[in-house]
Design a protein around this motif. Sequence first.
Motif, PDB file in Angstrom:
ATOM      1  N   GLU A 137      51.568  38.468  28.537  1.00  0.00           N
ATOM      2  CA  GLU A 137      51.530  39.106  29.857  1.00  0.00           C
ATOM      3  C   GLU A 137      52.464  40.299  29.979  1.00  0.00           C
ATOM      4  O   GLU A 137      52.617  40.895  31.049  1.00  0.00           O
ATOM      5  CB  GLU A 137      51.890  38.072  30.936  1.00  0.00           C
ATOM      6  CG  GLU A 137      53.356  37.650  30.980  1.00  0.00           C
ATOM      7  CD  GLU A 137      53.756  36.625  29.936  1.00  0.00           C
ATOM      8  OE1 GLU A 137      54.913  36.159  29.992  1.00  0.00           O
ATOM      9  OE2 GLU A 137      52.933  36.297  29.076  1.00  0.00           O
ATOM     10  N   THR A 141      53.434  42.784  33.709  1.00  0.00           N
ATOM     11  CA  THR A 141      54.359  41.966  34.496  1.00  0.00           C
ATOM     12  C   THR A 141      55.566  42.823  34.844  1.00  0.00           C
ATOM     13  O   THR A 141      56.227  43.361  33.953  1.00  0.00           O
ATOM     14  CB  THR A 141      54.798  40.716  33.730  1.00  0.00           C
ATOM     15  OG1 THR A 141      53.650  39.922  33.420  1.00  0.00           O
ATOM     16  CG2 THR A 141      55.767  39.886  34.568  1.00  0.00           C
ATOM     17  N   PRO A 318      48.383  34.441  37.448  1.00  0.00           N
ATOM     18  CA  PRO A 318      48.086  35.285  36.280  1.00  0.00           C
ATOM     19  C   PRO A 318      46.990  36.298  36.565  1.00  0.00           C
ATOM     20  O   PRO A 318      46.121  36.087  37.423  1.00  0.00           O
ATOM     21  CB  PRO A 318      47.621  34.266  35.238  1.00  0.00           C
ATOM     22  CG  PRO A 318      46.977  33.181  36.055  1.00  0.00           C
ATOM     23  CD  PRO A 318      47.770  33.105  37.336  1.00  0.00           C
ATOM     24  N   TYR A 320      43.971  38.031  34.403  1.00  0.00           N
ATOM     25  CA  TYR A 320      43.229  37.935  33.146  1.00  0.00           C
ATOM     26  C   TYR A 320      42.523  39.249  32.864  1.00  0.00           C
ATOM     27  O   TYR A 320      41.984  39.896  33.771  1.00  0.00           O
ATOM     28  CB  TYR A 320      42.214  36.797  33.212  1.00  0.00           C
ATOM     29  CG  TYR A 320      42.802  35.448  32.878  1.00  0.00           C
ATOM     30  CD1 TYR A 320      42.710  34.926  31.592  1.00  0.00           C
ATOM     31  CD2 TYR A 320      43.457  34.701  33.841  1.00  0.00           C
ATOM     32  CE1 TYR A 320      43.248  33.683  31.279  1.00  0.00           C
ATOM     33  CE2 TYR A 320      44.013  33.464  33.548  1.00  0.00           C
ATOM     34  CZ  TYR A 320      43.897  32.964  32.260  1.00  0.00           C
ATOM     35  OH  TYR A 320      44.448  31.743  31.952  1.00  0.00           O
ATOM     36  N   ILE A 333      45.790  36.230  29.353  1.00  0.00           N
ATOM     37  CA  ILE A 333      46.667  36.552  30.474  1.00  0.00           C
ATOM     38  C   ILE A 333      47.386  37.854  30.133  1.00  0.00           C
ATOM     39  O   ILE A 333      48.119  37.926  29.158  1.00  0.00           O
ATOM     40  CB  ILE A 333      47.686  35.432  30.741  1.00  0.00           C
ATOM     41  CG1 ILE A 333      46.967  34.152  31.188  1.00  0.00           C
ATOM     42  CG2 ILE A 333      48.692  35.862  31.809  1.00  0.00           C
ATOM     43  CD1 ILE A 333      47.893  32.980  31.431  1.00  0.00           C
ATOM     44  N   VAL A 334      47.176  38.878  30.955  1.00  0.00           N
ATOM     45  CA  VAL A 334      47.764  40.193  30.674  1.00  0.00           C
ATOM     46  C   VAL A 334      48.848  40.561  31.679  1.00  0.00           C
ATOM     47  O   VAL A 334      49.467  41.626  31.575  1.00  0.00           O
ATOM     48  CB  VAL A 334      46.676  41.284  30.647  1.00  0.00           C
ATOM     49  CG1 VAL A 334      45.707  41.027  29.494  1.00  0.00           C
ATOM     50  CG2 VAL A 334      45.932  41.365  31.985  1.00  0.00           C
ATOM     51  N   GLY A 335      49.085  39.696  32.647  1.00  0.00           N
ATOM     52  CA  GLY A 335      50.146  39.950  33.612  1.00  0.00           C
ATOM     53  C   GLY A 335      50.378  38.737  34.488  1.00  0.00           C
ATOM     54  O   GLY A 335      49.515  37.870  34.615  1.00  0.00           O
ATOM     55  N   MET A 336      51.583  38.668  35.086  1.00  0.00           N
ATOM     56  CA  MET A 336      51.912  37.637  36.065  1.00  0.00           C
ATOM     57  C   MET A 336      52.501  38.309  37.302  1.00  0.00           C
ATOM     58  O   MET A 336      53.301  39.243  37.194  1.00  0.00           O
ATOM     59  CB  MET A 336      52.934  36.644  35.494  1.00  0.00           C
ATOM     60  CG  MET A 336      52.419  35.783  34.359  1.00  0.00           C
ATOM     61  SD  MET A 336      51.115  34.609  34.826  1.00  0.00           S
ATOM     62  CE  MET A 336      51.994  33.545  35.964  1.00  0.00           C
TER      63      MET A 336
END
Length: 395
Positions: A137, A141, A318, A320, A333-336
């Motif tokens: 992520e 993030t 998350p 996606y 998952i590419v970020g939170m």
Amino acid sequence: MRLCRGSGMLQKIVGVSFVIWVVLMEPCAAGVANGKLKSATFLSPKFVLGPGSVENKHYYDIDFPRGHIALKSFDAEVVDEDGIPVPLHHTYLHHWVVAKYYSRPRHPQSPADYVMVRNSGICQGDSVGQYFGLGSETRKTATFVPDPYGIEIGNPVDIPAGFEEKWLLNVHAIDTRGVEDRLGCTECRCDLYNVTQDEYGRPLRPDYRGGLYCCYDQTQCRLRPGFQGPRRSLYLRYTVVWFDWDTSILPVDIYILDVTDTWTALDNSSEQGAQHHCQVEYEVESCNQATEADDPIQGGLGANLYGEDGRVICSSVPAYGTGKEAGNEAGYIVGMSTCYPQPGSVKINDGEILLLESNYSGSQNHTGVMGLFYLLVAKELPKSMPDLPFAVQMQ
């Protein structure tokens, strides 16, 4: 630790003896500090990966800003020799972490020549001591510390006599080109790595099906029959943003909560005395396949931090990916998301027990699952309180 439904819940003791504020990160334009915002981008030492291979090394004394400064952000991603970002479906970034340590000026010859400096969180021993760290992520993030706060480093008062402040980088990357089971390789399933011992030669327990003990440095995940591919030279490219230290900056401490922490109270008369056992990873067992087979998400669903009365302090969800390019890889998952409550909207009492919940899809088994929660804690408030989105108050 095994969980069905992918919900890992753990009570946490918040041990504070004065009024502080928990600052949760959000992107914010800089400008409160009087100094000039500075930025520098560095490359890690080169690491070389072939299809199915693993990199998990520790690099000491990495390039890092020096002097008495306030860190504002730390962002990183894997790139190739031409500086082109590498997508997760080629090289999966299991995690990277950055830790601080003090070292004597000469090259350390013994453990007495360096001292690791942990964050202020409640995990103990050698686990979860980093200042920064993310995984797949990392590209989306936010890590920017909003004004007027900063992570203070390089203060000569804090550095022991005869030592220098330095930084350590750990990069754990898995090349998944041509592997038989991409998800299984990224979750470090032991059968795919043909591993029965950890990296120190100690036998794994019989019920350990996957995790960090099976995908250590130089292990190999199973490839599809006949697949061949070139070895690639890669780097972790990281960008650090900071201010030179200024009296207008308010220092913050880093706290990291681990959902696997099974703490034990040491003194029944005081909940603030506790032994914490952060196990770092856990396993999610498949639930009823008949009812969950159509679940489109094969991984993390988010995390929640609750107060003792059940109120939600922060929820992190998350993002996606939906494509093929780096930063938008479908199925990963590419970020939170991060949290930043409005002034006075959230309060936490001194000694209050918090509950950290990590949710994972239960449509199939998952191994090597992690659930960490980062918080920034300021011990003093701004002298003036403009209409800034201050954070969680602890009393």
